[in-house]
Design a protein around this motif. Structure first.
Motif, PDB file in Angstrom:
ATOM      1  N   CYS A  24       0.818  -1.219   0.000  1.00  0.00           N
ATOM      2  CA  CYS A  24       0.000   0.000   0.000  1.00  0.00           C
ATOM      3  C   CYS A  24       0.850   1.266   0.000  1.00  0.00           C
ATOM      4  CB  CYS A  24      -0.923  -0.019   1.215  1.00  0.00           C
ATOM      5  SG  CYS A  24      -2.010  -1.447   1.267  1.00  0.00           S
ATOM      6  N   GLU A  59      -8.745   0.697   2.812  1.00  0.00           N
ATOM      7  CA  GLU A  59      -9.196  -0.365   1.911  1.00  0.00           C
ATOM      8  C   GLU A  59      -8.043  -1.225   1.433  1.00  0.00           C
ATOM      9  OE1 GLU A  59     -11.210  -0.690  -2.485  1.00  0.00           O
ATOM     10  OE2 GLU A  59     -11.901   0.910  -1.159  1.00  0.00           O
ATOM     11  N   CYS A  60      -6.916  -0.584   1.131  1.00  0.00           N
ATOM     12  CA  CYS A  60      -5.732  -1.326   0.697  1.00  0.00           C
ATOM     13  C   CYS A  60      -5.222  -2.226   1.817  1.00  0.00           C
ATOM     14  CB  CYS A  60      -4.647  -0.351   0.252  1.00  0.00           C
ATOM     15  SG  CYS A  60      -3.177  -1.175  -0.386  1.00  0.00           S
ATOM     16  N   THR A  62      -6.950  -3.480   4.212  1.00  0.00           N
ATOM     17  CA  THR A  62      -7.939  -4.556   4.383  1.00  0.00           C
ATOM     18  C   THR A  62      -7.728  -5.652   3.346  1.00  0.00           C
ATOM     19  OG1 THR A  62      -9.524  -2.989   5.292  1.00  0.00           O
ATOM     20  CG2 THR A  62     -10.390  -5.073   4.493  1.00  0.00           C
ATOM     21  N   LYS A  63      -7.449  -5.260   2.118  1.00  0.00           N
ATOM     22  CA  LYS A  63      -7.226  -6.235   1.056  1.00  0.00           C
ATOM     23  C   LYS A  63      -5.905  -6.976   1.249  1.00  0.00           C
ATOM     24  CE  LYS A  63      -9.964  -4.011  -2.504  1.00  0.00           C
ATOM     25  NZ  LYS A  63      -9.934  -3.311  -3.794  1.00  0.00           N
ATOM     26  N   ALA A  64      -4.893  -6.250   1.754  1.00  0.00           N
ATOM     27  CA  ALA A  64      -3.577  -6.876   1.963  1.00  0.00           C
ATOM     28  C   ALA A  64      -3.641  -7.832   3.125  1.00  0.00           C
ATOM     29  CB  ALA A  64      -2.516  -5.819   2.208  1.00  0.00           C
TER      30      ALA A  64
END
Length: 64
Positions: A24, A59-60, A62-64
């Motif tokens: 991120c 959001e990044c 959370t995705k990572a």
């Protein structure tokens, strides 16, 4: 009682944090630039001043 398990979990969390930061980096840089620009001089950071950049970073992560 051994504290080894605690240290192993802490180390694992540290590695995951590093991986999230690496994934991120662009979002983190954009958020940092926004905060720096908003607080230029003696200005204080206002709530939601960089909300868009913060949401992208969150959001990044959370995705990572």
């Amino acid at each position: 009682m051994s504290g080894q398990g605690v240290w192993l979990r802490a180390r694992e969390r540290g590695w995951r944090h590093c991986e999230m930061e690496a994934a991120c980096v662009l979002q983190a840089a954009a958020y940092g630039k926004c905060v720096a620009a908003t607080t230029a001089g003696r200005a204080e950071l206002r709530k939601d001043a960089c909300a868009k950049e913060f949401e992208a970073l969150k959001e990044c992560f959370t995705k990572a």
